[in-house]
Design a protein around this motif. Structure first.
Motif, mmCIF file in Angstrom:
data_model
loop_
_atom_site.group_PDB
_atom_site.id
_atom_site.type_symbol
_atom_site.label_atom_id
_atom_site.label_comp_id
_atom_site.label_asym_id
_atom_site.label_seq_id
_atom_site.Cartn_x
_atom_site.Cartn_y
_atom_site.Cartn_z
ATOM 1 N N TYR A 19 0.833 -1.192 0.000
ATOM 2 C CA TYR A 19 0.000 0.000 0.000
ATOM 3 C C TYR A 19 0.874 1.251 0.000
ATOM 4 O O TYR A 19 1.848 1.344 0.739
ATOM 5 N N ARG A 21 0.567 5.294 0.547
ATOM 6 C CA ARG A 21 -0.284 6.405 0.976
ATOM 7 C C ARG A 21 -0.266 7.539 -0.043
ATOM 8 O O ARG A 21 -1.279 8.186 -0.293
ATOM 9 N N ARG A 27 -5.482 5.537 5.003
ATOM 10 C CA ARG A 27 -6.286 4.396 5.428
ATOM 11 C C ARG A 27 -6.339 4.429 6.949
ATOM 12 O O ARG A 27 -5.450 4.977 7.604
ATOM 13 N N TYR A 28 -7.379 3.841 7.523
ATOM 14 C CA TYR A 28 -7.575 3.904 8.964
ATOM 15 C C TYR A 28 -7.970 2.552 9.514
ATOM 16 O O TYR A 28 -8.667 1.784 8.857
ATOM 17 N N ARG A 29 -7.543 2.265 10.751
ATOM 18 C CA ARG A 29 -7.937 1.020 11.428
ATOM 19 C C ARG A 29 -9.391 1.093 11.889
ATOM 20 O O ARG A 29 -10.086 0.090 11.894
ATOM 21 N N TYR A 35 -15.226 6.568 4.606
ATOM 22 C CA TYR A 35 -14.338 5.425 4.412
ATOM 23 C C TYR A 35 -15.172 4.155 4.562
ATOM 24 O O TYR A 35 -15.272 3.571 5.625
ATOM 25 N N TYR A 38 -13.694 -1.850 3.468
ATOM 26 C CA TYR A 38 -12.845 -2.543 4.439
ATOM 27 C C TYR A 38 -12.056 -3.628 3.738
ATOM 28 O O TYR A 38 -12.617 -4.425 2.981
ATOM 29 N N TYR A 42 -8.107 -2.632 7.353
ATOM 30 C CA TYR A 42 -8.097 -1.179 7.223
ATOM 31 C C TYR A 42 -9.336 -0.693 6.484
ATOM 32 O O TYR A 42 -9.905 -1.409 5.671
ATOM 33 N N TRP A 43 -9.727 0.550 6.759
ATOM 34 C CA TRP A 43 -10.824 1.215 6.062
ATOM 35 C C TRP A 43 -10.249 2.180 5.042
ATOM 36 O O TRP A 43 -9.338 2.953 5.341
ATOM 37 N N TYR A 44 -10.799 2.136 3.812
ATOM 38 C CA TYR A 44 -10.321 2.962 2.712
ATOM 39 C C TYR A 44 -11.473 3.760 2.122
ATOM 40 O O TYR A 44 -12.614 3.340 2.162
#
Length: 60
Positions: A19, A21, A27-29, A35, A38, A42-44
């Motif tokens: 990945y 950035r 992206r986030y946990r 977002y 999943y 991670y959430w995109y």
């Protein structure tokens, strides 16, 4: 020098998807607004792993 591995007459390579950035955005946990995709923990915002094909939206 690494010995080449062959399967069915073709060279087998091991590629790991990495990945970026800079290329794909943050992206986030934890889930956040906007977002909604999943993938692998991670959430995109957009599904970058889908390959960049056309997006089709069907509305009733």
């Amino acid at each position: 020098m690494t010995k080449k591995k062959y399967r069915n007459g073709k060279v087998v390579t091991k590629r790991k998807v990495v990945y970026s950035r800079d290329r794909y955005g943050p992206r986030y946990r934890a889930k956040r607004n906007g977002y909604g995709h999943y993938y692998q923990g991670y959430w995109y915002r957009t599904p970058w792993w889908a390959g960049g094909g056309p997006t089709v939206v069907i509305r009733p």
